[in-house]
Design a protein around this motif. Sequence first.
Motif, short mmCIF file in Angstrom:
data_model
loop_
_atom_site.label_atom_id
_atom_site.label_comp_id
_atom_site.label_asym_id
_atom_site.label_seq_id
_atom_site.Cartn_x
_atom_site.Cartn_y
_atom_site.Cartn_z
N PHE A 258 -6.70 81.83 13.90
CA PHE A 258 -7.15 80.90 14.93
C PHE A 258 -6.00 80.04 15.42
O PHE A 258 -5.87 79.78 16.62
CB PHE A 258 -8.28 80.03 14.37
N ARG A 262 -4.40 79.99 19.22
CA ARG A 262 -4.26 78.77 20.01
C ARG A 262 -2.85 78.66 20.60
O ARG A 262 -2.68 78.28 21.75
CB ARG A 262 -4.57 77.54 19.15
N ARG A 265 -2.38 81.28 23.31
CA ARG A 265 -3.16 81.09 24.52
C ARG A 265 -2.35 80.35 25.59
O ARG A 265 -2.57 80.51 26.78
CB ARG A 265 -4.41 80.28 24.18
N PHE A 316 -19.11 73.15 21.27
CA PHE A 316 -17.77 73.74 21.28
C PHE A 316 -17.44 74.28 22.67
O PHE A 316 -18.33 74.64 23.44
CB PHE A 316 -17.67 74.86 20.25
N SER A 317 -16.16 74.34 22.97
CA SER A 317 -15.75 74.87 24.26
C SER A 317 -15.89 76.39 24.27
O SER A 317 -15.98 77.04 23.22
CB SER A 317 -14.30 74.49 24.55
N ASP A 320 -12.84 78.15 22.53
CA ASP A 320 -12.91 78.10 21.08
C ASP A 320 -13.99 79.02 20.54
O ASP A 320 -13.81 79.67 19.51
CB ASP A 320 -13.17 76.67 20.61
N GLU A 323 -12.71 82.67 20.77
CA GLU A 323 -11.69 82.98 19.77
C GLU A 323 -12.28 83.05 18.37
O GLU A 323 -11.92 83.93 17.58
CB GLU A 323 -10.59 81.92 19.83
N ALA A 324 -13.21 82.13 18.06
CA ALA A 324 -13.82 82.15 16.73
C ALA A 324 -14.64 83.41 16.52
O ALA A 324 -14.64 84.00 15.43
CB ALA A 324 -14.70 80.91 16.55
N LEU A 339 -15.76 76.85 12.88
CA LEU A 339 -15.58 75.82 13.90
C LEU A 339 -16.00 74.45 13.39
O LEU A 339 -15.38 73.44 13.73
CB LEU A 339 -16.40 76.19 15.14
#
Length: 342
Positions: A258, A262, A265, A316-317, A320, A323-324, A339
Motif C-alpha cells: 500500500f 501511494r 501513484r 474512505f476515498s 484508497d 488500492e486496498a 484501511l
Amino acid sequence: MFTSTGSRGLYKAPLSKGLLLVPGALACLLTLAFPRHQGLFSYDMQAVRHNFQFWRLFCGRLVCLDLRDTFCSSLLIYNFRVFERRYGSRKFASFLLGAWLLSALLDVLLAEVLHHLLHLNVDVLPSGPLAPVFALFVPFFHSIPRVQVTQILGQLSITNKSLVYIVGLQLLTSSPFMWIVALSGLTSGELYLRDVLGVQRVLRVPGFAARACSRALEPLFSGAEPNREAAVGMGATLDIQRQQRMDLLDQQILLSQFAQMRRGRQQQVGLINWNRFFPHLRHRGQNPAQPRGSVVPAAPNPVSEEQVARLMEMGFSRLDALEALRVSNNDINMATNFLLQH
C-alpha cells in the motif's frame, strides 16, 4: 466477533476505555459493596412523572444495576471502539452525548404514550448508559460492510457482524422494558447520524471541554501501542501462534504494498505495474518470441464497484478503496481491516 473492527485493543480509544472501566467499576461496587445505595441510581420513571425527580434522568442513566447488562454493554462498547478511531474522540463523544440526551427525551415520551394509549404503566426502566450503546448500532449497520464468514446447514449465513447482533439481542431480552430503551437509543442514533433539525451542531461537546478532558483524562485512559512481537507469542498452541504469525506477515505485506502504491501513484498515470511488487511474476507472462529482457505487464484483477462503494460509504476515498481492494485480492474484509488500522 471483532473481525470487522480489528484487534488492536484500546489503542487510540481513550473514551471507550473510560466507558469500560468507570461504569463497570461503579456497577460492581454498587452491586457487591453498597447495595443499599442502588436506589439513587434507579431509573424510576414514576418518580420522574409524579414527584418531578428529574435528576433521575441523569443518575438513572449512568450505571447499570444489573451485572449482565454491564457485561453485554461492555462487549458492545469494546467492539464499537472503531468509531472513536475513525471519527476522533471529540466527535465520538458528541455522538454519545447527543444520543444520551435525545434518548432521555424519547424515554419520557414513550412512557407517556404507553400510559395514555395502551394503559401500560412503565414504572422503572433498565438503568445505565444503554441507550447510547444501542445508538451505536446505527453507524455499525450503515458503515461496517457485511461479509459472509460461513454457513450453517447450508442455508443460515454467518457474517462478521452476526455475533455483535447476538450480543445486542441478549441485552435486549435481559429486561421486560429494555425494548423501550433500545427503541429510544436506535431512534436517537438515527436522528443524530442524519443530523435531523441540526442536532449535530447543537448537541456536541464544546471545544474547551474537549481540550480540558484531553489534558486531564487522556493520560489516564490512553492505551499503549500494541507490541506486535509480544502479541504473536500469546497463542496457547503452536497452531494459534502459526496463524497469528501468518496474519501478521499478511498485514506487513499489505502495508508495504500500500505504501509503495501511494508513492507510485504520484509518478504513474494509468495501470499499476504489478511486476514491481511481485518480482517472481516477472517471466510468467513473457512471450518466447520477445527478447529475453522484455516483460509483459500482468493485468490487475477487476475490482467490484459495489465493494468500492461500500468502502466509500465508510468514509474512505475512492483511490484508497481501489488500492486496498487490489492489494488484498478483492477481499473486502481484509481491505476494511487494513484501511481502519492504517
